[in-house]
Design an enzyme around this catalytic site. Sequence first.
Site, short mmCIF file in Angstrom:
data_model
loop_
_atom_site.label_atom_id
_atom_site.label_comp_id
_atom_site.label_asym_id
_atom_site.label_seq_id
_atom_site.Cartn_x
_atom_site.Cartn_y
_atom_site.Cartn_z
CG HIS A 59 -2.04 0.98 1.16
ND1 HIS A 59 -1.89 2.31 1.45
CD2 HIS A 59 -3.35 0.80 0.81
CE1 HIS A 59 -3.06 2.91 1.30
NE2 HIS A 59 -3.95 2.03 0.90
CG ASP A 68 -7.74 -2.30 -2.77
OD1 ASP A 68 -8.90 -1.88 -2.62
OD2 ASP A 68 -6.74 -1.56 -2.76
#
Length: 438
Positions: free
Chosen positions: A314, A372
């Site tokens: 991330h 995600d």
Amino acid sequence: MEAAAHMTQKTFTVTDPESGRSSALPVRSGTIGPAGLDISALHKDLGVFTYDPGYATTAAVESRITYIDGDAGVLLHRGYPIEQLAEHSTFMEVAYLLLIGELPTAKQLEEFIGNIRYHTMINEWLLRFFNGFHANAHPMAMVSGVVASMAAFYHDTMDIHNPRHREIFAHRIIAKLPTIAAAAHKHSLGQPFIYPQNSLDYASNLLNMMFAVPCEQYRLDPVASKALDLLFVLHADHEQNASTSTVRLAGSTGANPYAAISAGVSALWGPAHGGANEAVLVMLEQIGSVDNIPKYLAMAKDKSSHFRLMGFGHRVYKNFDPRAKIIREMCHKVLAALGRSDNPLFELALRLEEIALKDEYFLARKLYPNVDFYSGVIYSAIGIPRSMFTVMFAIARTVGWVANWQEMIADPGMRIGRPRQLYTGATRREYLDIRKRV
């Protein structure tokens, strides 16, 4: 208690070696997190701007809503850890917290939910807008367009300087986004629109509007409803990300709030932002089977390869995404409860997760599965089509967009957003008649 940023005694001085002119840059500190260097006088004092591509180290706003510590894997909403909110709260309670600033009492939450339910239906004329879209139009295109058009229906309550109008707008957009999203889905299928059922909770109402048909009774699965509500909690706000910054930038012009939210929807649509969970499913299909995992992991480590391991790592979190820890457990529960764990795609996802978490290459670089990676798997397991993944994200993130928009509009020091640039184009030149150009 929340507190505004304040100046510290610490000041940095920048001096131009040619002219000898200096600029004093005071340090602004918040309640927690890194301090910010106040550079607002830099251009006036020295005639220069700062250069920060992507605003990676620039704090353009002062906010009291969400705090992230990417190195420590911390996410706080109004000071409350996301782990506690995910365990104990519902999406409606988190929405109240983000908008109002405090957790509600039972009476306050009941009243807030009632206000949301009051606005769940959309105008019939607005509903007919969907007839103007092609059947294979992407749902995000429809949602963005319909949200923007809401300004043509509710112009009597769009005075952005009126606190009551801002409150009505907040309730209205949060309530109607699921209805608009479900209508976009039904339009894609060629099925009749399903009206909201206000006896249902927020997530269940959305599932009913998406999957029910007039000819038979739809049975809601409580596991699916709980999983969707949790996903909404985890996606509700995430500080000054691309879409939130877009909402603030559009809203800073004084544009109507529906236009600002529509701009946020469009920004979220990008595969590097809200479309990342859809990219995870595409990647899993590309890998194909468990046997192919070692080959693709080797490709992910190869700098010359164009293959990317989607859903790992991330930009903000340099450690484990705190939301991923929560959603991982839910992912496994959903697959087990719905009997989907034997699906080859889901089996592949879980096996990839297991192998990557033991691989020294990914561990050393802290490339852990992010939110995600799991959200796409959950959406797919509960029957939500891939084209609707980012729409689900938009429904949840609307709460954060509205909270940030409200905070900005209520700030007496609000200024229109106007980033500067480092110009690298041609210098001044004279116009040349077309007959003399070669």
